[in-house]
Structure formats: structure tokens, C-alpha cells
Design a protein around this motif. Structure first.
Motif, PDB file in Angstrom:
ATOM      1  N   UNK A   9       1.503  15.457  10.120  1.00  0.00           N
ATOM      2  CA  UNK A   9       0.741  15.130   8.911  1.00  0.00           C
ATOM      3  C   UNK A   9      -0.708  14.813   9.258  1.00  0.00           C
ATOM      4  N   UNK A  10      -0.916  14.041  10.313  1.00  0.00           N
ATOM      5  CA  UNK A  10      -2.273  13.672  10.706  1.00  0.00           C
ATOM      6  C   UNK A  10      -3.094  14.915  11.069  1.00  0.00           C
ATOM      7  N   UNK A  11      -2.460  15.863  11.739  1.00  0.00           N
ATOM      8  CA  UNK A  11      -3.169  17.071  12.163  1.00  0.00           C
ATOM      9  C   UNK A  11      -3.524  17.970  10.978  1.00  0.00           C
ATOM     10  N   UNK A  12      -2.783  17.829   9.857  1.00  0.00           N
ATOM     11  CA  UNK A  12      -3.010  18.709   8.712  1.00  0.00           C
ATOM     12  C   UNK A  12      -4.217  18.304   7.885  1.00  0.00           C
ATOM     13  N   UNK A  13      -4.633  17.030   7.961  1.00  0.00           N
ATOM     14  CA  UNK A  13      -5.593  16.517   6.985  1.00  0.00           C
ATOM     15  C   UNK A  13      -7.035  16.930   7.254  1.00  0.00           C
ATOM     16  N   UNK A  71      -5.808  11.734  17.432  1.00  0.00           N
ATOM     17  CA  UNK A  71      -5.862  12.483  16.176  1.00  0.00           C
ATOM     18  C   UNK A  71      -7.249  12.375  15.571  1.00  0.00           C
ATOM     19  N   UNK A  72      -7.674  13.402  14.857  1.00  0.00           N
ATOM     20  CA  UNK A  72      -8.990  13.389  14.230  1.00  0.00           C
ATOM     21  C   UNK A  72      -8.962  12.709  12.873  1.00  0.00           C
ATOM     22  N   UNK A  73      -7.775  12.429  12.371  1.00  0.00           N
ATOM     23  CA  UNK A  73      -7.640  11.755  11.077  1.00  0.00           C
ATOM     24  C   UNK A  73      -7.976  10.270  11.209  1.00  0.00           C
ATOM     25  N   UNK A  74      -8.392   9.690  10.099  1.00  0.00           N
ATOM     26  CA  UNK A  74      -8.644   8.249  10.022  1.00  0.00           C
ATOM     27  C   UNK A  74      -7.375   7.615   9.450  1.00  0.00           C
ATOM     28  N   UNK A  75      -6.590   6.970  10.299  1.00  0.00           N
ATOM     29  CA  UNK A  75      -5.256   6.518   9.911  1.00  0.00           C
ATOM     30  C   UNK A  75      -5.283   5.082   9.406  1.00  0.00           C
ATOM     31  N   UNK A  76      -4.779   4.900   8.166  1.00  0.00           N
ATOM     32  CA  UNK A  76      -4.622   3.586   7.558  1.00  0.00           C
ATOM     33  C   UNK A  76      -3.123   3.357   7.341  1.00  0.00           C
ATOM     34  N   UNK A  77      -2.691   2.115   7.330  1.00  0.00           N
ATOM     35  CA  UNK A  77      -1.268   1.799   7.156  1.00  0.00           C
ATOM     36  C   UNK A  77      -1.119   0.758   6.056  1.00  0.00           C
ATOM     37  N   UNK A  78      -0.163   1.000   5.149  1.00  0.00           N
ATOM     38  CA  UNK A  78       0.108   0.002   4.103  1.00  0.00           C
ATOM     39  C   UNK A  78       1.617  -0.165   3.937  1.00  0.00           C
ATOM     40  N   UNK A  79       1.997  -1.307   3.427  1.00  0.00           N
ATOM     41  CA  UNK A  79       3.414  -1.619   3.228  1.00  0.00           C
ATOM     42  C   UNK A  79       3.714  -1.746   1.739  1.00  0.00           C
ATOM     43  N   UNK A  80       4.892  -1.317   1.325  1.00  0.00           N
ATOM     44  CA  UNK A  80       5.294  -1.455  -0.076  1.00  0.00           C
ATOM     45  C   UNK A  80       5.997  -2.779  -0.353  1.00  0.00           C
ATOM     46  N   UNK A  81       6.029  -3.160  -1.622  1.00  0.00           N
ATOM     47  CA  UNK A  81       6.772  -4.318  -2.113  1.00  0.00           C
ATOM     48  C   UNK A  81       6.328  -5.635  -1.491  1.00  0.00           C
ATOM     49  N   UNK A  82       5.028  -5.811  -1.396  1.00  0.00           N
ATOM     50  CA  UNK A  82       4.477  -7.099  -0.983  1.00  0.00           C
ATOM     51  C   UNK A  82       4.382  -7.986  -2.222  1.00  0.00           C
ATOM     52  N   UNK A  83       4.819  -9.223  -2.101  1.00  0.00           N
ATOM     53  CA  UNK A  83       4.822 -10.125  -3.254  1.00  0.00           C
ATOM     54  C   UNK A  83       3.962 -11.364  -3.059  1.00  0.00           C
ATOM     55  N   UNK A  84       3.772 -11.806  -1.800  1.00  0.00           N
ATOM     56  CA  UNK A  84       3.037 -13.045  -1.544  1.00  0.00           C
ATOM     57  C   UNK A  84       2.063 -12.841  -0.392  1.00  0.00           C
ATOM     58  N   UNK A  85       1.109 -13.741  -0.294  1.00  0.00           N
ATOM     59  CA  UNK A  85       0.037 -13.623   0.698  1.00  0.00           C
ATOM     60  C   UNK A  85       0.565 -13.642   2.132  1.00  0.00           C
ATOM     61  N   UNK A  86       1.563 -14.454   2.406  1.00  0.00           N
ATOM     62  CA  UNK A  86       2.068 -14.565   3.770  1.00  0.00           C
ATOM     63  C   UNK A  86       2.625 -13.235   4.272  1.00  0.00           C
ATOM     64  N   UNK A  87       3.221 -12.454   3.382  1.00  0.00           N
ATOM     65  CA  UNK A  87       3.732 -11.139   3.784  1.00  0.00           C
ATOM     66  C   UNK A  87       2.578 -10.229   4.184  1.00  0.00           C
TER      67      UNK A  87
END
Length: 547
Positions: free
Chosen positions: A307-311, A372-388
Motif C-alpha cells: 500500500x505504501x509503495x502504491x501511493x 518507503x517514499x510515503x508519509x506514513x501516519x497511524x491512527x487508532x479507532x474507537x478512542x473514547x478518553x484522553x488516556x487512550x
């Protein structure tokens, strides 16, 4: 005669009306040999159906592949075979299958939530297995000889996924909502679609129809002049979209990134053919729906790197960590039976009891990003509170990557300022945010008016999150189905959203619409939508301002 529903995929389609064929039913005099023979016949037929659906999934992508694979899994599920065995005494295989599904459907409906959502899929599996047992063609949508309009009470996701956009040029259904599987897949296929048409004629009284997926109108037996005028206007809109080459910006130069949602390397390469600035949502879990065991770090690294190589060099890829649970079960991340999976252990919450799953995935993403030449960001789903958010950010930053979270719960929206003290960006998942805001299952047809992304209360939450991003000087994007609606995309820009990620087929129409208006027009449209009393009033007001 004309009627209206909720527009979900813009465009105009007209032609003769076709309807799904009648389903095969078990004959009253079905022969019976013995219970073992009944169960064996069911098992063989179910295996054929599952194999057929899996093969179709392999040639599909995005949401279409997801629902086909999920339906195949339901057909092959041992639990269904167990229920058939309970009905096998004195009943032939088609009869036992029908009775077993009736019992399961009643249980699913009573359970509510996610289970109730699966009743349509369960009935679809029943119909396919019964047809296989009786030696007749599978039920579903006929393949018309000429471009036609499809009318239906509802559509099984597997049927929608198999539609040919050259043959079925528009869809109108009585049930469904803007975030139903029918709407999501129709958008991916680029088929104009209107849902929630409560008085849609499903008998033979309508022989031809026009469906306007921009206004929500369904015209029965339309006048040729009306068809021609609407199709010409739609052709002009499509031409504007086809000529749009990016980058994303309003006509007066206010930048807004237009990105694509992807799920695997093949889909990413196809999406990269569009004038995008990256992938705003990489749904990693969809690569692992068939896996019974957790894939190794090396296996994951290879999958992510494709996926990274495709972008393309310098373009960003926003990787969502495993969004397992609820409507996307993963065998290796199964948290067991829950009373309400949509409100249970899903997304990032799985890492509480299975931290190694998140750690291994982050290791693989980091390794795939190296070189990789892509700029990779990471996010998580279903976060509910700041500590997570803080705990996730520490893990992601420790691997040298940009960290973010999805805003899918009202609590996260309310805490956006605090969450942004820890993460680098936010991405709003409007599908889940709507269902949690309105306490309304987004797959429940009777509640589709509540989960409409044009609901002013939902837009108020989006405005609040976007404002938090502006205060912090950090980007806030939208990656839910709302971003694929060209008019609503302009509203989102006016609310302060900095990027829009949608199905690849919607990229050009969204980019062209945003490019046709000024930023001040977007702000005016946002104000009109926020102050409207309901989604239809919001659509009408914004359409008057921007078209």
C-alpha cells in the motif's frame, strides 16, 4: 408520478425497471431420507455457496469484498449447521435450512444491535443454500439486457456487491440508510442511488423510472424530455469531475486534501490512478478477515508495504490499526460473545487484553515505512478518553511515526482539545459517530433518518472537533461516508475540516465540487446546514447556495 427518498450517490440513471427475482422455497412435499442425509446435503450446499461467494470476493475490492467475504463466512459457519441438525428430524434439507434460519433470525432480531443487522445477510444465505439444494439458479438481481433501474424493498449486501454498473444504472430501495451496506457499495461502484423511498412501487405498475441520486427524486414512467434534460445536466457534472486533476482546493485557493480510502495493495494501486494526495484511511483489518491466526510481523510488513509503495512519493498514508469487533470480526482477535458488540470490546479496546496485537502491528507498520517514499501516519479507532490517546501516541511516536486517533464517539469529540495535546491529527469517522450520537444503529433501516450525515447535531460535533484542530494548529480530516457526498464535502470544508477521504470513485466529483466554490461559500453552506431543522432542510438550503 414522482416520489422521494434520501440521496446517497449522486448522478442520474434512467431505464426500464427491474426487480429482484423471487426466492426459491422448500417444497411442501420435499422428500426425507434420514437426518444424517439432510445435514450432509445442507453442508455440501453451504460449502458450494461459501466457495462461490469467496471467489466473487477475490475479484472485488473495498466494501464489496468485505461483505461478500462476511456472507461467505456466515454460510460456512458451523453454528448454522448445528441449527440445521436440530431441524433435520423428519425434514428434507431445504425445509430444515429454512426452519433453522427462521429460528436464528428470530434470535438475532430479539438480540438487537449487530445481531439484528445480520438478519438480511442470514436470509440471503438461506436463499442461496436452498436454491443450491433445489438445483435452481441463485436468487438475486437479474442481469438486464439493457441499462436498467433497480427497484427493491431491500438488497442483500452480496447482491449489491455483484451489480454491473453498465447494466444497473441506478438503484432505488424502500429501506436502507446513508451508511447501509447498499449505499456504501453503490457509492464504491458509482451507481446513482436513493434509499428510504417509503412509497416505492414494488409491483409491476412501474415499467420505467428515472432516479436522481443528487436530489433524491424517483420519477415513475418519466417524460423523455425530462430524462434528456436531467441526463444532460448530470453529464455536465460528470465532465467537470472527469477534468478535475487536483490538488484539492476551493476556487479561491483554500487548500483541502482530497484522499482515497483503501484496503489492500490492489485497491491502493487502482485508487492511485485518481488525482489524490494520498490515502486518508487504510483499513488494515480487511486484509485479515480470513485469518484464523494472527499474521506475523513479517507478513504484515509485506502487506502494508504494498500500500505504501502504491501511493507515490511524498503522499501520506493514514493507517488505521485493526478495527476488529462488532461488524468486522477477526478470528484471531475474538473477544467472545458480548450483549452488544457495537458498544463492546472493539477497535483500540482489544489492546487492553491483547496488547501484543497492537504492538506487533505497529512494529510491522514501522518496518514497512522504513525506506518507503510515503508519509506514513497511524491512527487508532474507537478512542473514547484522553488516556487512550496518550498511550497510543507514546507507542506510535516511539516508532518514529505520526500519531492520531479517530473521532467516533461523542466523548472523544468533546475531548478533542485535550486529545490533541497528545496526538498529531484527528480523523472523524462519521458513520460510527452518527450512530453513537443518536443512539441509533446505523444499519437499522427504521432509524436511517437519525444516522443521516446531514443531521445538524452531527455537524455541530464535527464543527467542534475541527475548531479544536484549528486552535492546536493540527489537521482534522473526515474519512466516513460523509466525505463522499460532494455537497456535504463543501459543508465540511466550511466547518473547518482540512482533508476529505472517500471511495476512489467519488474523488473526482468531490474535488470538482469543492473547486467550483469559494471558501466563503463553503462557510455559508456550513452555517445553513447547522441552522437547519433536519437533514432534508439542510440539503435543500445548501443546494440552493451552491448549485
Amino acid at each position: 408520478m414522482s416520489t422521494t427518498g434520501t440521496p446517497v450517490v449522486p448522478g442520474v440513471g434512467a431505464g426500464p425497471v427491474v426487480r429482484p427475482g423471487a426466492r426459491a422455497e422448500a417444497p411442501a412435499d420435499e422428500p426425507f431420507t434420514d437426518s444424517d442425509t439432510t445435514v450432509a446435503a445442507f453442508t455440501a450446499a453451504a460449502a458450494v455457496v461459501a466457495e462461490r461467494l469467496t471467489a466473487r470476493a477475490a475479484h472485488a475490492s473495498g466494501a464489496a469484498a468485505e461483505v461478500l467475504q462476511a456472507t461467505a463466512g456466515m454460510a460456512a459457519d458451523r453454528g448454522l449447521a448445528t441449527f440445521v441438525a436440530k431441524q433435520a428430524d423428519g425434514a428434507g434439507p431445504a425445509t430444515a435450512t429454512t426452519r433453522a434460519v427462521d429460528d436464528l433470525a428470530a434470535m438475532f432480531t430479539a438480540a438487537g444491535g449487530l445481531m439484528a443487522e445480520r438478519v438480511t445477510d442470514l436470509h440471503d444465505v438461506r436463499d442461496r443454500v436452498v436454491a443450491e439444494l433445489l438445483g435452481v439458479p441463485e436468487p438475486g438481481v437479474p442481469v438486464p439486457d439493457v441499462p436498467s433501474v433497480l427497484f427493491a424493498d431491500d438488497l442483500a449486501p452480496a447482491d449489491t456487491a455483484g451489480l454491473d454498473p453498465e447494466r444497473v444504472v441506478a438503484i432505488a430501495i424502500r429501506l436502507g440508510g446513508t451508511t447501509s451496506h447498499t449505499a456504501i457499495i453503490a457509492r464504491q461502484l458509482g451507481i446513482p442511488c436513493v434509499v428510504g423511498v417509503t412509497d416505492l412501487p414494488l409491483d409491476d405498475s412501474a415499467t420505467a423510472a428515472l432516479v436522481d441520486g443528487t436530489t433524491g427524486e424517483v420519477v415513475i414512467d418519466p417524460e423523455p424530455a425530462d430524462v434528456e434534460a436531467r441526463q444532460l445536466a448530470d453529464a455536465a457534472r460528470r465532465s467537470a469531475g472527469a477534468s478535475w486533476t487536483g490538488p484539492g482546493a476551493t476556487s479561491d485557493g483554500h487548500a483541502v486534501q482530497v484522499l482515497a480510502n483503501v484496503q489492500d495493495g490492489a485497491g491502493a494501486r487502482t485508487a492511485a490512478e485518481q488525482p489524490i494526495e494520498g490515502f486518508g484511511l487504510y483499513r488494515t483489518e480487511l486484509s485479515f478477515l480470513e485469518r484464523s491466526a494472527e499474521p506475523t510481523v513479517a507478513e504484515q510488513t509485506e502487506i502494508y508495504r504494498a500500500v505504501f509503495d502504491a501511493v507515490g512519493a511524498g503522499h501520506k498514508v493514514v493507517v488505521r490499526t485493526l478495527d476488529a469487533g462488532s461488524d468486522k470480526p477477526l478470528q484471531f482477535a475474538d473477544m467472545g460473545d458480548e450483549p452488544n458488540p457495537a458498544l463492546g470490546i472493539r477497535g483500540l479496546r482489544i489492546a487492553t487484553s491483547r496488547p501484543e496485537l497492537l504492538d506487533h502491528q505497529l512494529d510491522a507498520i514501522a518496518q514497512a515505512a522504513e525506506g518507503a517514499e510515503a508519509d506514513v501516519w497511524v491512527m487508532a479507532p474507537m478512542v473514547a478518553v484522553t488516556s487512550e490517546a496518550a498511550a497510543l501516541a507514546e507507542k506510535v511516536h516511539g516508532r518514529g511515526l505520526q500519531a492520531g486517533v479517530m473521532i467516533e464517539t461523542p466523548s472523544a469529540a468533546l475531548l478533542a482539545d485535550r486529545i490533541l495535546e497528545h496526538v498529531d491529527f484527528l480523523s472523524i469517522g462519521t458513520n460510527d459517530l452518527s450512530q453513537y450520537t443518536f443512539a441509533a444503529d446505523r444499519m437499522a433501516p427504521a432509524l436511517s433518518h437519525l444516522t443521516d450525515p446531514w443531521q445538524p447535531a452531527l455537524l455541530m460535533l464535527i464543527e467542534q472537533v475541527a475548531a479544536a484542530g484549528l486552535r492546536a494548529g493540527k489537521p482534522v480530516g473526515v474519512c466516513g461516508e460523509a466525505a463522499a457526498d460532494p455537497l456535504l464535502a463543501c459543508v465540511l470544508v466550511g466547518l473547518g475540516v482540512s482533508s476529505l477521504s472517500c471511495a476512489a470513485t467519488a474523488v473526482r466529483s468531490v474535488g470538482a465540487q469543492v473547486a467550483s466554490v469559494t471558501y466563503e461559500q463553503c462557510r455559508a453552506a456550513a452555517h445553513a446546514a447547522l441552522t437547519a431543522d433536519d437533514p432534508e432542510s439542510a440539503r435543500t438550503a445548501v443546494r440552493a447556495l451552491l448549485t
